[in-house]
Design an enzyme around this catalytic site. Structure first.
Site, PDB file in Angstrom:
ATOM      1  CG  ASP A  78      -1.676   1.060   0.684  1.00  0.00           C
ATOM      2  OD1 ASP A  78      -2.035   1.565  -0.047  1.00  0.00           O
ATOM      3  OD2 ASP A  78      -2.481   1.254   2.265  1.00  0.00           O
ATOM      4  CG  HIS A  79      -0.568   4.689   0.359  1.00  0.00           C
ATOM      5  ND1 HIS A  79      -0.798   5.245  -0.804  1.00  0.00           N
ATOM      6  CD2 HIS A  79      -1.797   5.023  -0.145  1.00  0.00           C
ATOM      7  CE1 HIS A  79      -2.190   6.381  -0.891  1.00  0.00           C
ATOM      8  NE2 HIS A  79      -2.614   5.216   0.023  1.00  0.00           N
ATOM      9  CD  GLU A 175      -4.460   1.333  -6.104  1.00  0.00           C
ATOM     10  OE1 GLU A 175      -5.831   0.912  -6.510  1.00  0.00           O
ATOM     11  OE2 GLU A 175      -5.017   2.086  -4.884  1.00  0.00           O
ATOM     12  CE  LYS A 217      -6.208   8.043   6.309  1.00  0.00           C
ATOM     13  NZ  LYS A 217      -6.001   6.780   5.366  1.00  0.00           N
ATOM     14  CG  HIS A 257      -6.835   5.086  -2.205  1.00  0.00           C
ATOM     15  ND1 HIS A 257      -5.581   5.375  -2.832  1.00  0.00           N
ATOM     16  CD2 HIS A 257      -7.059   3.851  -3.566  1.00  0.00           C
ATOM     17  CE1 HIS A 257      -4.855   4.897  -2.604  1.00  0.00           C
ATOM     18  NE2 HIS A 257      -5.838   3.898  -4.045  1.00  0.00           N
TER      19      HIS A 257
END
Length: 415
Positions: A78-79, A175, A217, A257
């Site tokens: 991720d990221h 991605e 978030k 996201h």
């Protein structure tokens, strides 16, 4: 390797809830909708918790074997950037390539000129199927977008090529994430960016743009719902066109996201997917960790005591804990309950304060967001926290499963 039509990212900060998460995927599959689980954890989160990327794969594999899951599943690096990707390579098959640091940094003037000259098809009035209105793109627009994003796309290509050199291009899903930046990408900008990705030979399967509005978030979307609907639908039209125009992978789809808990957006997204037949990747924002706290609070006794301790420590360190997430949370310190109030909470009251049911009068979005970014406090508690999860596995797991299935998957895919 092609990404499935629907995929759903799940975070598991402490690697104890993979089976509970997977049960939600079983339940939605029983309803007739196949959704691929994608377990994700970023380098930053590993650093905070003291874990490593292999632990995500290991926990997911144990859950898959335990439940006899025979459908596809993935593990997301991720990221990642070039500097952080290496530990993820042996154990991940989904790579979220993050190029936010290169957005706004200009490529060479020659590269920009070559790109503009090469893409005269982008200039003019573009009437693409499914658009709310034709795209009006001038030569200056193409140049401006290239100046803003071309270097970022080139960096994405460098990262992708490195991953592919190790994994093999047929063994990974790529991605590209552009959401962690100041300005949203408009549909015309997205089209120009996708043209650049095709030029750089990135077989991108999901693209994560930044949408207008706040995607904080763990709480609901803040913004203009009508504007989001236009953007989302226009982005779907742009992607469908880019796949045909530039030979990008047919499975290419939008990724949302911080998509968890965006309850007001789910009906819009669901209708769009049903109308167009498009796919979707939605990445959660780690709310499983909050469901663990909710479960411990509901368990009462030592579980509730520990949940309160974590909150009260967070209350004394609001600025420190919030700083790394300042762009994606809005904590109103004046709305945070004080020590005496929290000490007086029953387990049900503590759970209600942070369980995301906005109609509950006890729900406190500031408390929820603060605890969302306070998982490192639980990490400091070490075995005491994880032992508590094991001791209360049933009630904690129930919260995790119900949250994903009832509050997320059903509204997104079934209504």
């Amino acid at each position: 390797m092609n990404i499935e039509k629907y995929s759903f990212g799940v975070g598991d900060r402490f690697a104890h809830q993979a089976a509970a998460q997977l049960r939600a995927f079983e339940m939605i599959a029983n309803d007739g909708v196949d959704v691929a689980p994608v377990w994700n954890k970023s380098n930053r989160e590993h650093t905070f918790v003291g874990s490593d990327p292999q632990s995500v794969f290991d926990a997911a594999k144990v859950a898959v074997d335990k439940l006899g899951w025979e459908k596809p599943w993935h593990v997301d690096a991720d990221h990642v950037q070039l500097a952080t990707v290496e530990p993820f390579l042996p154990c991940s098959d989904f790579f979220t390539i993050d190029v936010a640091d290169w957005i706004g940094k200009a490529a060479s003037e020659n590269d920009i000129n070559d790109f503009v000259d090469r893409h005269s098809e982008l200039i003019g009035t573009l009437e693409l199927a499914g658009l709310s209105a034709p795209l009006e793109i001038s030569r200056d627009d193409v140049r401006r977008v290239a100046q803003q994003y071309l270097l970022a796309v080139k960096e994405a290509s460098v990262i992708y090529q490195h991953i592919a050199s190790v994994k093999g291009s047929d063994n990974l899903i790529a991605e590209v994430s552009m959401d962690e930046t100041d300005s949203p990408q408009t549909p015309p900008e997205l089209l120009i960016i996708l043209a650049a990705m095709a030029d750089e030979k990135i077989p991108v399967q999901t693209i994560a743009p930044k949408f207008t509005g706040r995607f904080n978030k763990g709480v609901d979307y803040v913004g203009d719902l009508a504007q989001f609907e236009r953007e989302f639908n226009d982005d779907l039209a742009v992607i469908a066109h880019a796949v045909k125009q530039y030979g990008l992978p047919e499975v290419l789809k939008l990724s949302v996201h911080s998509g968890s808990d965006k309850f007001s957006l789910y009906p819009i997204i669901r209708e769009s997917l049903q109308r167009t037949g498009a796919g979707l990747h939605i990445k959660t924002a780690g709310t499983t960790w909050l469901e663990e706290l909710i479960g411990l609070a509901e368990a009462g006794g030592d579980g509730l005591k520990l949940a309160k301790e974590i909150y009260l420590y967070a209350l004394d360190h609001v600025d420190e804990l919030s700083a790394p997430y300042a762009s994606v949370i809005d904590v109103d310190a004046s709305k945070l309950p004080d020590l005496a109030t929290v000490q007086g909470y029953s387990g049900g009251e503590f759970a209600s304060a942070i369980r995301h049911i906005p109609t509950n009068p006890l729900f406190n979005p500031s408390m929820r967001q603060l605890l969302h970014v306070s998982f490192k406090v639980a990490a400091k508690a070490g075995d005491r926290y994880t032992d508590m999860l094991v001791a209360n596995e049933e009630i904690v797991g129930k919260q995790v499963t119900e949250n994903i299935y009832q509050r997320h998957m059903r509204p997104l895919f079934l209504g």
